[in-house]
Design a protein around this motif. Structure first.
Motif, PDB file in Angstrom:
ATOM      1  N   GLY A  74       0.810  -1.211   0.000  1.00 43.33           N
ATOM      2  CA  GLY A  74       0.000   0.000   0.000  1.00 43.33           C
ATOM      3  C   GLY A  74       0.844   1.262   0.000  1.00 43.33           C
ATOM      4  O   GLY A  74       0.612   2.193  -0.778  1.00 43.33           O
ATOM      5  N   LEU A  75       1.849   1.291   0.873  1.00 41.56           N
ATOM      6  CA  LEU A  75       2.746   2.447   0.915  1.00 41.56           C
ATOM      7  C   LEU A  75       3.589   2.540  -0.350  1.00 41.56           C
ATOM      8  O   LEU A  75       3.912   3.648  -0.808  1.00 41.56           O
ATOM      9  CB  LEU A  75       3.644   2.356   2.149  1.00 41.56           C
ATOM     10  N   ALA A  76       3.937   1.391  -0.920  1.00 40.92           N
ATOM     11  CA  ALA A  76       4.692   1.393  -2.176  1.00 40.92           C
ATOM     12  C   ALA A  76       3.876   2.010  -3.299  1.00 40.92           C
ATOM     13  O   ALA A  76       4.390   2.786  -4.118  1.00 40.92           O
ATOM     14  CB  ALA A  76       5.089  -0.036  -2.541  1.00 40.92           C
ATOM     15  N   VAL A  77       2.584   1.686  -3.347  1.00 44.45           N
ATOM     16  CA  VAL A  77       1.694   2.305  -4.344  1.00 44.45           C
ATOM     17  C   VAL A  77       1.612   3.808  -4.121  1.00 44.45           C
ATOM     18  O   VAL A  77       1.649   4.599  -5.071  1.00 44.45           O
ATOM     19  CB  VAL A  77       0.292   1.666  -4.281  1.00 44.45           C
ATOM     20  N   VAL A 204      -4.330   8.236  -0.161  1.00 43.49           N
ATOM     21  CA  VAL A 204      -5.664   7.639  -0.257  1.00 43.49           C
ATOM     22  C   VAL A 204      -5.638   6.394  -1.141  1.00 43.49           C
ATOM     23  O   VAL A 204      -6.226   5.358  -0.801  1.00 43.49           O
ATOM     24  CB  VAL A 204      -6.673   8.670  -0.800  1.00 43.49           C
ATOM     25  N   VAL A 205      -4.949   6.463  -2.271  1.00 43.08           N
ATOM     26  CA  VAL A 205      -4.849   5.309  -3.161  1.00 43.08           C
ATOM     27  C   VAL A 205      -4.072   4.188  -2.473  1.00 43.08           C
ATOM     28  O   VAL A 205      -4.426   3.007  -2.581  1.00 43.08           O
ATOM     29  CB  VAL A 205      -4.182   5.697  -4.494  1.00 43.08           C
ATOM     30  N   GLY A 206      -3.023   4.532  -1.751  1.00 46.03           N
ATOM     31  CA  GLY A 206      -2.267   3.521  -1.016  1.00 46.03           C
ATOM     32  C   GLY A 206      -3.121   2.826   0.035  1.00 46.03           C
ATOM     33  O   GLY A 206      -3.054   1.602   0.200  1.00 46.03           O
ATOM     34  N   LEU A 207      -3.944   3.594   0.741  1.00 50.59           N
ATOM     35  CA  LEU A 207      -4.838   3.011   1.744  1.00 50.59           C
ATOM     36  C   LEU A 207      -5.856   2.081   1.105  1.00 50.59           C
ATOM     37  O   LEU A 207      -6.241   1.059   1.693  1.00 50.59           O
ATOM     38  CB  LEU A 207      -5.551   4.117   2.527  1.00 50.59           C
ATOM     39  N   LEU A 208      -6.303   2.425  -0.092  1.00 48.66           N
ATOM     40  CA  LEU A 208      -7.227   1.555  -0.819  1.00 48.66           C
ATOM     41  C   LEU A 208      -6.586   0.197  -1.097  1.00 48.66           C
ATOM     42  O   LEU A 208      -7.219  -0.853  -0.919  1.00 48.66           O
ATOM     43  CB  LEU A 208      -7.655   2.224  -2.126  1.00 48.66           C
ATOM     44  N   VAL A 209      -5.326   0.195  -1.514  1.00 50.55           N
ATOM     45  CA  VAL A 209      -4.624  -1.065  -1.782  1.00 50.55           C
ATOM     46  C   VAL A 209      -4.421  -1.853  -0.494  1.00 50.55           C
ATOM     47  O   VAL A 209      -4.549  -3.089  -0.480  1.00 50.55           O
ATOM     48  CB  VAL A 209      -3.277  -0.781  -2.485  1.00 50.55           C
ATOM     49  N   VAL A 210      -4.119  -1.164   0.602  1.00 48.74           N
ATOM     50  CA  VAL A 210      -4.007  -1.844   1.898  1.00 48.74           C
ATOM     51  C   VAL A 210      -5.326  -2.521   2.252  1.00 48.74           C
ATOM     52  O   VAL A 210      -5.358  -3.685   2.682  1.00 48.74           O
ATOM     53  CB  VAL A 210      -3.610  -0.845   3.010  1.00 48.74           C
ATOM     54  N   LEU A 211      -6.429  -1.820   2.052  1.00 49.26           N
ATOM     55  CA  LEU A 211      -7.741  -2.360   2.378  1.00 49.26           C
ATOM     56  C   LEU A 211      -8.067  -3.593   1.547  1.00 49.26           C
ATOM     57  O   LEU A 211      -8.580  -4.591   2.064  1.00 49.26           O
ATOM     58  CB  LEU A 211      -8.807  -1.282   2.154  1.00 49.26           C
ATOM     59  N   ILE A 212      -7.768  -3.539   0.253  1.00 51.14           N
ATOM     60  CA  ILE A 212      -8.019  -4.697  -0.603  1.00 51.14           C
ATOM     61  C   ILE A 212      -7.161  -5.883  -0.159  1.00 51.14           C
ATOM     62  O   ILE A 212      -7.622  -7.027  -0.136  1.00 51.14           O
ATOM     63  CB  ILE A 212      -7.744  -4.350  -2.079  1.00 51.14           C
ATOM     64  N   GLY A 213      -5.926  -5.631   0.212  1.00 56.16           N
ATOM     65  CA  GLY A 213      -5.063  -6.711   0.683  1.00 56.16           C
ATOM     66  C   GLY A 213      -5.555  -7.326   1.970  1.00 56.16           C
ATOM     67  O   GLY A 213      -5.529  -8.559   2.145  1.00 56.16           O
ATOM     68  N   ILE A 214      -6.041  -6.492   2.894  1.00 53.80           N
ATOM     69  CA  ILE A 214      -6.531  -6.994   4.175  1.00 53.80           C
ATOM     70  C   ILE A 214      -7.807  -7.810   3.999  1.00 53.80           C
ATOM     71  O   ILE A 214      -8.013  -8.824   4.683  1.00 53.80           O
ATOM     72  CB  ILE A 214      -6.784  -5.817   5.139  1.00 53.80           C
ATOM     73  N   SER A 215      -8.661  -7.398   3.082  1.00 54.04           N
ATOM     74  CA  SER A 215      -9.974  -8.033   2.949  1.00 54.04           C
ATOM     75  C   SER A 215     -10.046  -9.100   1.859  1.00 54.04           C
ATOM     76  O   SER A 215     -10.881 -10.011   1.941  1.00 54.04           O
ATOM     77  CB  SER A 215     -11.040  -6.961   2.669  1.00 54.04           C
ATOM     78  N   LEU A 216      -9.182  -9.016   0.832  1.00 53.91           N
ATOM     79  CA  LEU A 216      -9.299  -9.922  -0.310  1.00 53.91           C
ATOM     80  C   LEU A 216      -7.960 -10.554  -0.707  1.00 53.91           C
ATOM     81  O   LEU A 216      -7.793 -10.967  -1.848  1.00 53.91           O
ATOM     82  CB  LEU A 216      -9.865  -9.156  -1.521  1.00 53.91           C
ATOM     83  N   GLY A 217      -7.044 -10.640   0.225  1.00 54.74           N
ATOM     84  CA  GLY A 217      -5.696 -11.074  -0.142  1.00 54.74           C
ATOM     85  C   GLY A 217      -5.354 -12.528   0.060  1.00 54.74           C
ATOM     86  O   GLY A 217      -4.397 -13.026  -0.530  1.00 54.74           O
ATOM     87  N   SER A 218      -6.115 -13.252   0.868  1.00 57.94           N
ATOM     88  CA  SER A 218      -5.675 -14.589   1.266  1.00 57.94           C
ATOM     89  C   SER A 218      -5.860 -15.650   0.186  1.00 57.94           C
ATOM     90  O   SER A 218      -5.129 -16.645   0.162  1.00 57.94           O
ATOM     91  CB  SER A 218      -6.419 -15.024   2.537  1.00 57.94           C
ATOM     92  N   ASN A 219      -6.816 -15.501  -0.706  1.00 51.80           N
ATOM     93  CA  ASN A 219      -7.079 -16.534  -1.714  1.00 51.80           C
ATOM     94  C   ASN A 219      -5.925 -16.714  -2.694  1.00 51.80           C
ATOM     95  O   ASN A 219      -5.517 -17.833  -2.983  1.00 51.80           O
ATOM     96  CB  ASN A 219      -8.354 -16.204  -2.493  1.00 51.80           C
ATOM     97  N   SER A 220      -5.432 -15.585  -3.202  1.00 49.01           N
ATOM     98  CA  SER A 220      -4.405 -15.704  -4.254  1.00 49.01           C
ATOM     99  C   SER A 220      -3.396 -14.567  -4.252  1.00 49.01           C
ATOM    100  O   SER A 220      -2.681 -14.382  -5.230  1.00 49.01           O
ATOM    101  CB  SER A 220      -5.081 -15.752  -5.632  1.00 49.01           C
ATOM    102  N   GLY A 221      -3.322 -13.818  -3.169  1.00 46.92           N
ATOM    103  CA  GLY A 221      -2.299 -12.782  -3.088  1.00 46.92           C
ATOM    104  C   GLY A 221      -2.668 -11.461  -3.728  1.00 46.92           C
ATOM    105  O   GLY A 221      -1.811 -10.595  -3.901  1.00 46.92           O
TER     106      GLY A 221
END
Length: 317
Positions: A74-77, A204-221
């Motif tokens: 997220g911070l990288a984005v 804001v865009v970085g936080l969006l990516v963090v949120l997607i990773g936290i909520s939708l990241g476990s299935n396939s990264g």
């Protein structure tokens, strides 16, 4: 440091009315400037993001957990958007670029340039992180570069599905993740709704990516980005992991390539139909003041010429 001092002297001279020769633009081709900015944005994003994964994997949990990867990417984005946002739009994502072409925010003739520099930036970032973490990777896996297993390391660079995930389930997972990404990005750039405050877009865009990773990241990264996934995958195939990077997960490699552009168009389309097209009509003056799109979804705009014009105007006044 010398360049910084010269820049400060230039600003002081302008404020004091002293005529000072303005710096030259090295690249007069807008296309070249856009390509370089998009490449550097992608490289920064990928290098920092992959670095966070490498640290967690090779550190065996001592230097972070899955949340560290979410925060790292997220911070990288955010930093990638900061690097090139006002020049290329800092898409850093082939699905975003493709979606912007579909909705008329990026000329189709520029899509090949965006895809190429995104692929090259991602490939070079993967090579960089491999070099930096070379000893850590070999210490962790004992010199046996594998895609699956307890000491697998290919997942540092590209995404792979969880053992329980089918290709259909993974395809839906990637479509939905990219739907959420583009839907939210469209909302953040909608000047008639509640856009991100000017100057806060990277965070804001970085936080969006963090949120997607936290909520939708476990299935396939949560690749949600075709160029981010395929370029490092090709690198690992060359660097020693071999063709298993394409065979693993029942041939998973094509899913992030195909599913993410579909999800991007669907997400942007849903927002456009449900929200953007429902905005009440404004006067022509209101439309003129709000027609520019926020980062990172606007048509790419090079600010070099604008800055130079302002400098020249100040110098002549």
């Amino acid at each position: 440091m010398k360049d910084l001092v010269q820049s400060v002297e230039l600003g002081v001279a302008q404020r004091s009315g002293v005529e000072k020769k303005r710096p030259k633009i090295l690249l007069r081709s807008e296309l070249s400037r856009v390509g370089l900015a998009e490449f550097l944005s992608t490289y920064v994003m990928m290098a920092l993001g992959l670095g966070s994964v490498a640290q967690v994997v090779t550190g065996q949990g001592v230097f972070g957990q899955f949340l560290s990867i979410n925060l790292g990417f997220g911070l990288a984005v955010a930093m990638g958007v900061q690097v090139g946002g006002n020049v290329s739009g800092a898409h850093m994502n082939g699905a975003v670029s493709f979606t912007m072409c579909v909705f008329g925010r990026l000329p189709w003739k520029r899509l090949p340039l965006y895809i190429f520099v995104q692929l090259f930036g991602s490939f070079l970032a993967a090579a960089t992180i491999y070099g930096i973490y070379y000893e850590a990777i070999y210490d962790y896996c004992g010199g046996n570069l594998t895609v699956t297993g307890e000491r697998a390391t290919a997942g540092i660079f590209a995404t792979y599905p969880a053992p329980y995930l089918s290709l259909i389930g993974g395809f839906v997972d990637q479509v939905f993740g990219t739907v959420m990404l583009l839907l939210c990005l469209m909302a953040l750039s909608d000047q008639k709704n509640k856009p991100g405050a000017r100057g806060t877009e990277p965070i804001v865009v970085g936080l969006l990516v963090v949120l997607i990773g936290i909520s939708l990241g476990s299935n396939s990264g949560y690749a949600i980005n075709p160029t981010r996934d395929i370029a490092p995958r090709v690198f690992t195939a060359i660097a020693g992991w071999g063709s298993d990077v394409f065979r693993s997960g029942n041939g998973w490699w094509w899913v992030p390539l195909v599913a993410t552009p579909i999800g991007g168009v669907l997400g942007a389309g849903v927002y456009k139909v449900f929200v953007e097209m429902q905005h009440p009509r404004f006067s022509s003056q209101d439309i003129e003041t709000s027609e520019d799109e926020s980062l990172p979804l606007k048509k790419e705009r090079n600010i070099c010429s604008d800055v130079c014009v302002k400098l020249e105007t100040n110098g002549n006044s």
